[in-house]
Design an enzyme around this catalytic site. Structure first.
Site, PDB file in Angstrom:
ATOM      1  N   GLU A  81      -0.374   4.331  -3.116  1.00  0.00           N
ATOM      2  CA  GLU A  81       1.022   4.522  -3.339  1.00  0.00           C
ATOM      3  C   GLU A  81       1.310   5.654  -2.258  1.00  0.00           C
ATOM      4  O   GLU A  81       2.311   6.643  -2.593  1.00  0.00           O
ATOM      5  CB  GLU A  81       1.591   4.889  -4.732  1.00  0.00           C
ATOM      6  CG  GLU A  81       2.968   4.504  -4.709  1.00  0.00           C
ATOM      7  CD  GLU A  81       3.498   5.293  -6.121  1.00  0.00           C
ATOM      8  OE1 GLU A  81       4.206   4.402  -6.875  1.00  0.00           O
ATOM      9  OE2 GLU A  81       3.019   6.489  -6.446  1.00  0.00           O
ATOM     10  N   GLU A 102       3.856   8.858   5.633  1.00  0.00           N
ATOM     11  CA  GLU A 102       2.706   9.451   4.822  1.00  0.00           C
ATOM     12  C   GLU A 102       1.315   9.212   5.275  1.00  0.00           C
ATOM     13  O   GLU A 102       0.242   9.061   4.845  1.00  0.00           O
ATOM     14  CB  GLU A 102       2.828   9.358   3.274  1.00  0.00           C
ATOM     15  CG  GLU A 102       3.775  10.123   2.761  1.00  0.00           C
ATOM     16  CD  GLU A 102       3.684  10.318   0.978  1.00  0.00           C
ATOM     17  OE1 GLU A 102       2.413   9.906   0.589  1.00  0.00           O
ATOM     18  OE2 GLU A 102       4.394  10.611   0.442  1.00  0.00           O
TER      19      GLU A 102
END
Length: 685
Positions: free
Chosen positions: A190, A199
Site C-alpha cells: 500500500e 512514494e
C-alpha cells in the site's frame, strides 16, 4: 509522476483539448543512516525555529520505544489510514480471495503489520510459521525503525510474532537467499499517495518483479487506474496563475520576469487537495477521462506518454486538471477502492466512505504557471505594499533587511525606495532567491547593486555583514521555504531571526510584523476527530497497542496529550465554529525572543459537540495596529494548528442550564523558545 506537458486552450463544446501526459518514476526520501556496529539508527529532525537539522538516535532494541520517538509517529498519517474502514475492508476481502493456500507472501511497506496479519490469517496460522522451511510464510518489510518496533508489539498482541518474519529494510535492499529464503508467490502493498506514484511505486514494483517475486505472481492490489477531469475554478486560478493575477494587482510589482523564463518554482505544480471542499467553486469542463493504468502483477515501465483527445462539455477556461485513482484489488474485478471526489457517480465509488486525510485528490496546474498562493492575492499584496510604503516614508537611505524567504517583500522595498539598500537572508531559497531577484530586476526597474543576499548561515550577524551600517527596517511575511506543512507558530522562527540580528539593529528600527497574536476558536470537527480516534480491532485484528504511540484521541494516558497537527480547516470535511475567535497570547517582536504564556476564557455561541480547537497566528504588520494579516480558518492559503480533545464535549449557550452541557472553556498556552513548542491546555465548565 504525472506531468501536464502542453497547455490546454479555452474549450468550447465542439472543441477537443489535446492534453499530453507523461509518466515517470521518482523517489524523494530522506533515508535514515544505520550504524550496524552499534545497532543504532540516526534520523534527521528539523528544528523549526532555526531551520537546522539535528540527528536523533533511535535504539534498535525492539522492546523499547522511547518517549522522544513517539512524536515521530504521532504526527504521521498512520492513524488516519488505520481509521479508514473502507480501505481496511477492501484489503481484507481481496487478501482473503487471493491468499487461499500456504505460500510465501511479501508485504512491502508493512506499517503496523495489518496486511501481513490478514495474509497470515487467510493461510491459517496452524499451517505455517516464519521459519525458512515452512510451507507457508509471510515476510513483512518495513524500513522505518520506529514503525518496525510498533509493528512487533502489534504482532505480539495478536499472537502472530512467530508467524511473520519482520525485516527492517527497504524492499530494494532485500536479497533472495540472504534476507528471504525464496521468491514470493504473493505481494501485498500500500505504498500509494494522492498522486498514486509519489512514494516510489514504480521503482519499488520494478525491483520486486526483477528480484523478489516469482514469475506471474499474485498481487494485492491487482492494478490502479488514474482518472482526470478538466475544471475551471477562480480559486484554483488564484492559487497558481501568477502572471494573470499580477496583471490585476494595483502595486505595479512584477514577480514574473520580463524576459523569457519561468518564475522561481518554490511550490509544486501538483497539489493534493480535498476537492469536495470547493465543489461549488468548480465548473466541470469535461467528462472524466482515463490517464493511465499501473498493473501491480507485472513489471511496469519507467516512462510512458500518450496524447488524449478530451472533448469539452461546456464553455470555460481550463485552470487545472483534477485527478484521482481507483484501485482494483482483486484479479476478478469485484473489489475496489476509490479516491474520486463525491461529484463522481461510479458504481464502485462509495459516497458514504470515511472522510480521511491520507489520500486526497490531486490538482494539476497548467504548465508554465506556479502554485504561488498568497502572491496572487490582491488584498494581501495591497496590505504589505501599504505597510512598507508607510514605513519607508520616514526613512532616508535606509538599510532594509528581509529576514525570511519573501521575494515579494524584497522586490517591494526596492520598488518603493530608490535609495534603500536591501539585504535578504533567504534562509531557505539561498542562491535560488538571488538568481530570481536578478531575473525580475529589469521588470521592476531596480539595480542589483542595491541588493545583497547573505550567502552564509550565521548564528549572529555583526556590522561587518552590513558594511558598518545598522538596519533601519526589518521585514518578514513571515514565510520560510519548505514550511508549508508546518504548524503556524513554527513561523515564529522570525522572532528568533530578529534576536540573531539584534546587534545590527538601529535604536529606532521598525520591525514588521511588530507583533504576533495567537488566536483560537472552539470547533466541531467530527470527520477529523474520527480520522484520529483510537483504534481497537481492525477487521478482527487488535491494534489497541498503537494508540498512545500514534497520538490517538480518546485513548491516551492522563499524563499524555495528543499532538497539535497542521490542517487546512476548510478541507476537513464537516466543520463548524462553536465560539467566537479569541486571543490566547501575544508575541512582541520588538523584543528578543523569550518564553510566553497566555490564558483566555470564552463562552460558546453555538450548541453542539466540541472536538477541539483551531489555533493560528494573526500578524500585526504595523505599529499602529491598522494592518493585520490573519492566517485563520477563513483564509485558505494557510494551515491552522488543530488541538483535538481526548473525548468530544457537548457544549451549549450560557444561561441555559442542561445537565452535562458545558457553557464555557478556558484555554491556556505556553511557548518555549528553546524548542519552538507550544503547549496547550484546556478545561471546560
Amino acid at each position: 509522476m504525472l506531468s501536464l506537458i502542453s497547455k490546454t486552450l479555452k474549450p468550447s463544446p465542439s472543441l477537443c483539448a489535446i492534453t499530453r501526459l507523461t509518466l515517470t518514476s521518482h523517489i524523494l526520501k530522506l533515508t535514515p543512516i544505520r550504524l550496524m556496529s552499534t545497532q543504532r539508527l540516526f534520523q534527521l529532525k528539523l528544528d523549526p525555529l532555526s531551520g537546522n537539522f539535528e540527528w536523533i538516535v533511535i535504539d534498535e532494541d525492539e522492546n523499547s520505544l522511547e518517549p522522544s520517538q513517539e512524536p515521530l509517529l504521532a504526527t504521521t498519517s498512520y492513524l488516519d489510514m488505520l481509521n479508514d474502514s473502507y480501505r481496511n475492508k477492501a484489503y481484507r476481502l481481496a487478501i482473503d480471495k487471493t491468499v487461499m493456500k500456504p505460500c510465501h507472501v511479501l508485504d512491502i511497506g508493512a506499517g503496523t503489520g495489518l496486511l501481513s496479519m490478514m495474509a497470515a490469517r487467510a493461510m491459517g496460522s496452524s499451517d505455517f510459521t516464519a521459519v525458512p522451511d515452512a510451507k507457508g510464510m509471510v515476510t513483512a518489510c518495513e524500513s522505518y525503525l520506529p514503525m518496525v518496533k510498533l509493528m512487533r508489539k502489534v504482532l505480539h498482541l495478536n499472537g502472530m510474532k512467530k508467524n511473520i518474519n519482520v525485516i527492517n529494510k527497504r524492499s530494494d535492499e532485500l536479497k533472495v537467499g540472504v534476507d528471504i529464503v525464496s521468491h514470493a508467490d504473493v505481494m501485498v502493498s500500500e505504498i500509494l499517495d494522492s498522486e498514486l506514484l509519489g512514494e516510489g511505486l514504480i521503482p519499488t514494483l520494478q525491483h520486486a518483479h526483477d528480484t523478489l517475486l516469482v514469475e506471474n505472481p499474485l498481487t494485492v492490489p491487482y492494478k490502479a487506474t488514474t482518472y482526470g477531469q478538466l475544471v475551471e475554478s477562480t480559486f484554483l486560478w488564484k492559487l497558481h496563475d501568477l502572471y494573470n493575477n499580477e496583471a490585476k494587482a494595483s502595486d505595479s510589482i512584477h514577480l514574473v520576469p520580463s524576459r523569457s523564463g519561468t518564475p522561481i518554482c518554490v511550490k509544486q505544480q501538483q497539489y493534493a487537495m480535498h476537492c469536495d471542499a470547493i465543489t461549488k467553486e468548480i465548473k466541470l469542463l469535461s467528462e472524466p477521462f482515463k490517464i493511465f493504468e499501473i498493473d501491480f502483477w507485472k513489471r511496469p515501465d519507467s516512462h510512458g506518454e500518450t496524447e488524449l483527445p478530451i472533448k469539452a462539455t461546456d464553455d470555460g477556461r481550463v485552470h487545472a486538471v483534477v485527478s484521482w485513482w481507483i484501485l482494483q484489488l482483486d484479479r476478478e474485478g469485484t473489489i475496489f477502492y476509490s479516491t474520486a471526489p463525491r461529484w463522481i457517480s461510479l458504481p464502485i465509488h462509495s459516497s458514504t466512505g470515511d472522510w480521511c486525510d491520507h489520500w486526497k485528490q490531486c490538482v494539476w496546474f497548467v504548465p508554465g504557471k506556479e502554485r504561488i498562493a498568497i502572491y496572487g492575492d490582491g488584498e494581501w499584496r495591497l496590505s504589505m505594499f501599504t505597510a512598507i510604503r508607510n514605513a519607508l516614508q520616514r526613512r532616508v537611505q535606509p538599510l532594509c533587511f528581509i529576514a525570511d524567504d519573501s521575494v515579494f517583500l524584497t522586490i517591494c522595498v526596492a520598488h518603493l525606495s530608490k535609495t534603500a539598500d536591501v539585504l535578504s537572508l533567504f534562509p531557505g531559497l539561498r542562491d535560488k532567491g538571488a538568481q530570481y531577484l536578478e531575473a525580475v530586476s529589469d521588470a521592476n526597474g531596480f539595480s542589483m547593486d542595491r541588493m545583497k543576499v547573505l550567502q552564509k548561515r550565521k548564528t549572529y550577524l555583526t556590522l561587518d555583514d552590513t558594511h558598518q551600517k545598522k538596519v533601519d527596517l526589518l521585514i518578514a511575511e513571515p514565510y520560510y521555504y519548505g514550511n508549508d506543512g508546518m504548524l503556524p507558530w513554527q513561523n515564529l522562527r522570525f522572532w528568533k531571526e530578529r534576536t540573531m540580528l539584534d546587534p545590527v539593529l538601529s535604536d529606532d528600527v521598525l520591525i514588521m510584523p511588530c507583533k504576533g497574536i495567537l488566536k483560537a476558536c472552539a470547533m466541531s470537527l467530527p470527520d477529523l476527530w474520527n480520522s484520529r480516534r483510537s483504534v481497537r480491532k481492525i477487521e478482527g485484528l487488535d491494534h489497541s497497542v498503537v494508540n498512545t504511540t500514534l497520538g490517538a484521541c480518546g485513548d491516551l494516558p492522563s499524563s499524555k496529550e495528543g499532538p497539535c497537527l497542521p490542517f487546512f480547516i476548510w478541507q476537513c470535511g464537516e466543520i463548524g465554529k462553536l465560539s467566537e475567535v479569541f486571543t490566547v497570547m501575544e508575541f512582541d517582536f520588538t523584543k528578543q525572543i523569550s518564553p510566553c504564556h497566555g490564558k483566555a476564557q470564552v463562552e460558546f455561541m453555538e450548541s453542539g459537540i466540541c472536538h477541539g480547537f483551531a489555533l493560528w497566528i494573526d500578524w500585526v504588520i504595523d505599529a499602529e495596529n491598522k494592518i493585520v494579516v490573519s492566517t485563520g480558518p477563513d483564509k485558505r492559503y494557510w494551515k491552522q494548528g488543530v488541538k483535538l480533545l481526548a473525548s468530544p464535549v457537548a457544549v451549549g449557550i450560557g444561561g441555559v442550564e442542561r445537565t452535562g452541557i458545558c457553557c464555557s472553556t478556558v484555554v491556556e498556552a505556553s511557548f518555549d523558545p528553546s524548542s519552538g513548542e507550544l503547549n496547550i491546555q484546556h478545561t471546560f465548565s
